[in-house]
Enzyme design. Sequence first.
Site, PDB file in Angstrom:
ATOM      1  N   GLY A 164      29.636  47.488  46.053  1.00  0.00           N
ATOM      2  CA  GLY A 164      30.230  48.421  46.998  1.00  0.00           C
ATOM      3  C   GLY A 164      31.138  49.385  46.261  1.00  0.00           C
ATOM      4  N   ASN A 215      35.949  53.277  49.304  1.00  0.00           N
ATOM      5  CA  ASN A 215      37.373  53.403  49.028  1.00  0.00           C
ATOM      6  C   ASN A 215      37.955  52.082  48.522  1.00  0.00           C
ATOM      7  OD1 ASN A 215      40.312  53.624  50.957  1.00  0.00           O
ATOM      8  ND2 ASN A 215      39.910  55.050  49.317  1.00  0.00           N
ATOM      9  N   GLY A 224      36.287  49.333  47.676  1.00  0.00           N
ATOM     10  CA  GLY A 224      35.511  48.837  46.538  1.00  0.00           C
ATOM     11  C   GLY A 224      35.993  49.455  45.235  1.00  0.00           C
ATOM     12  N   PHE A 264      26.254  52.773  46.370  1.00  0.00           N
ATOM     13  CA  PHE A 264      25.162  53.344  47.163  1.00  0.00           C
ATOM     14  C   PHE A 264      25.055  54.815  46.760  1.00  0.00           C
ATOM     15  CE2 PHE A 264      23.487  55.488  50.931  1.00  0.00           C
ATOM     16  CZ  PHE A 264      22.363  54.715  51.185  1.00  0.00           C
ATOM     17  N   PHE A 267      26.088  46.597  56.467  1.00  0.00           N
ATOM     18  CA  PHE A 267      25.116  46.642  55.378  1.00  0.00           C
ATOM     19  C   PHE A 267      24.894  45.290  54.719  1.00  0.00           C
ATOM     20  CE2 PHE A 267      26.952  51.177  54.600  1.00  0.00           C
ATOM     21  CZ  PHE A 267      26.338  51.627  55.758  1.00  0.00           C
ATOM     22  N   LYS A 299      41.893  41.642  63.109  1.00  0.00           N
ATOM     23  CA  LYS A 299      43.026  42.585  63.148  1.00  0.00           C
ATOM     24  C   LYS A 299      42.548  44.012  63.423  1.00  0.00           C
ATOM     25  CE  LYS A 299      42.442  44.772  59.169  1.00  0.00           C
ATOM     26  NZ  LYS A 299      42.325  44.244  57.816  1.00  0.00           N
ATOM     27  N   LYS A 336      33.423  54.018  57.342  1.00  0.00           N
ATOM     28  CA  LYS A 336      32.999  53.393  58.595  1.00  0.00           C
ATOM     29  C   LYS A 336      34.172  52.706  59.284  1.00  0.00           C
ATOM     30  CE  LYS A 336      28.735  54.485  58.445  1.00  0.00           C
ATOM     31  NZ  LYS A 336      28.333  55.494  59.415  1.00  0.00           N
TER      32      LYS A 336
END
Lengths: 374, 374
Positions: free
Chosen positions: A41, A44, A46, A72, A129, A237, A330
């Site tokens: 990943g 941000n 990652g 990706f 994903f 949360k 996301k």
Amino acid sequence: MAPALDAQEVSNGGETLTLSQPHHNWLNNNASHRSKVTVIGGGNWGSVAAKLIASNTLKLTSFHDEVRMWVFEETLPSGEKLTDVINRTNENVKYLRGIKLGKNVVADPDLENAVKDANMLVFVTPHQFMEGICKRLVGKIKRDTEAISLVKGMEVKMDGPRMISSLISKQLGINCSVLMGANIANEIAVGKFSEATVGYRENREVAEKWVQLFSTPYFVVTAVQDIEGVELCGTLKNVVAIAAGFVDGLEMGNNTKAAIMRLGLREMKAFSKLLFPSVKDSTFFESCGVADLITTCLGGRNRKVAEAFAKNGGKRSFDELEAEMLQGQKLQGVSTAGEVYEVLSHRGWLELFPLFSTVHEISTGRLPPSAIVE
Amino acid sequence: MAPALDAQEVSNGGETLTLSQPHHNWLNNNASHRSKVTVIGGGNWGSVAAKLIASNTLKLTSFHDEVRMWVFEETLPSGEKLTDVINRTNENVKYLRGIKLGKNVVADPDLENAVKDANMLVFVTPHQFMEGICKRLVGKIKRDTEAISLVKGMEVKMDGPRMISSLISKQLGINCSVLMGANIANEIAVGKFSEATVGYRENREVAEKWVQLFSTPYFVVTAVQDIEGVELCGTLKNVVAIAAGFVDGLEMGNNTKAAIMRLGLREMKAFSKLLFPSVKDSTFFESCGVADLITTCLGGRNRKVAEAFAKNGGKRSFDELEAEMLQGQKLQGVSTAGEVYEVLSHRGWLELFPLFSTVHEISTGRLPPSAIVE
């Protein structure tokens, strides 16, 4: 390596770890057995995770220096590939602009290639994903690989909810821990003090190796033996943050926001303990609990988009606002609220969780934003 | 009064109360035994408390309509007395401007006169004044009077710390409960939703009568049998708010602020349980715990002045900033930090409470504000 040196390295990052003698190869510091880390990943969080890890693998002899990061692949407006730009500039110009990741971070667009030498996998992608990624990894990873999930969210199947760490464990046949906590990645990236919690199932030594890998003087990591509690904190949360964002959008003030956050924390605890009776109360006092809840309700993206949703009186959908406001990042809270709602309605628990269920009903347009305090 | 009507009134305020049949006179609804409430303190929070109470005494037959409010007399710039203006305009123009208190609130500058008919006393003054007020009340109040303290703080004596509720109980020989929780009084005053917690020692019926007296549809009150836990939450959170203000002044971001709040909550819990082993973990999940901590660290006056202190690099004292910024309101956090420090150093616990002790050392100028994250 001499034991004395090991002991010194183990205390890296301001953490005092009482790491016992290694019992098996995985924990052996012998050069041929150095652990090799791949981050799966390149968003941000990652990118920040890769940066934290890369600063430690350079210092600790028990790890290979190189940290591979599966990204990706995207084509940037300039026409260049994102991974090429990361490898040339040492910056993730799309998701963490202005921050050097460390020269030992290598971006790789090929998932299979990225994991082929690794025996420590760090999963940090949007949870939507994860199922597809796991399917592609089946049979492609080494035996004895250890995984850790930084992914927030859960999957809802016919037989009940499944946490992301369980998905990884079951699909890949490997042990998986979790790391949750303060998730405003940009603040960690610039070295502002924060904390996180590692949740593990059984093996304390493995947990301590993850603590070593992530800890820095400004990022303090603590391990607790409560994987479900830690993972559900990180997941749920985001639902509370949506509620907090509604309160902000309606300009209801700090008392109301604090009351909503408290009710949210109470539902997080009750929901977690209903699903997994082993979940500990004390976990909610860790960084993954109350601290991450506060951070996320003060500044996170779920709160921000929910605020805009309420300001618009629910007339513009979350999908539309997400596309407009998050530049490709996301939103987890809305989908998690949907998943939680499915569990609640399937088990007949809806009335026990008024805050969780109301968040879903507001975000799907069945109730107005003001319903959050009714 | 018919029992059916009583039952209806008991469910006032959106709270479902399971009030059992009264066992003694104090709880009797007979007109000659109606409870009469006096609020001792006419500051910002005292005025809001009087307003909440006065809206309920009008509706509930178990209380006299009139709510007397003892106000420390001041002469306003206009030359008028504060109590005269309150009684003429029904507004506390100095401490709660623009809010009607209810016509059944009577401001009284004479402490002895204000309490002479009361059998329910609500204490809500800065804690520095409580010892003097109690001394003046000795022998002046009715037998069987019940008290509740909204006062944050503690007194440190040679024989250890003494909570304000104990001071009231011991000096006046009466039972005293506490009410703590969301304390941004101005938000409550305009009807924004919030919560509070009543802590009581033994008598559940008395606690429920206090719940009735304070509850409104937008102010939800819950009673818990843990007076020390509730009172220490209300008191100690102001110390954490000072720390949160330092973080804000240093512009360290939300992760750091959340981490400091979490460490603060942990020290609140540990300190309370060391002083009173009966304190319950669950109390910290009530409004008086995590919610009030959040409210106070987001918007309270302790946070605000501490932010200014840190922005000035500690060069201007808290006394100076308090006088300049708070228009006569008092800061609790700095004096509480001093009191806590005295307890910690007296008992040899300083190293167990790095956050509490550092707040005191910063606010007295012994350490720079940046020490809060070191």
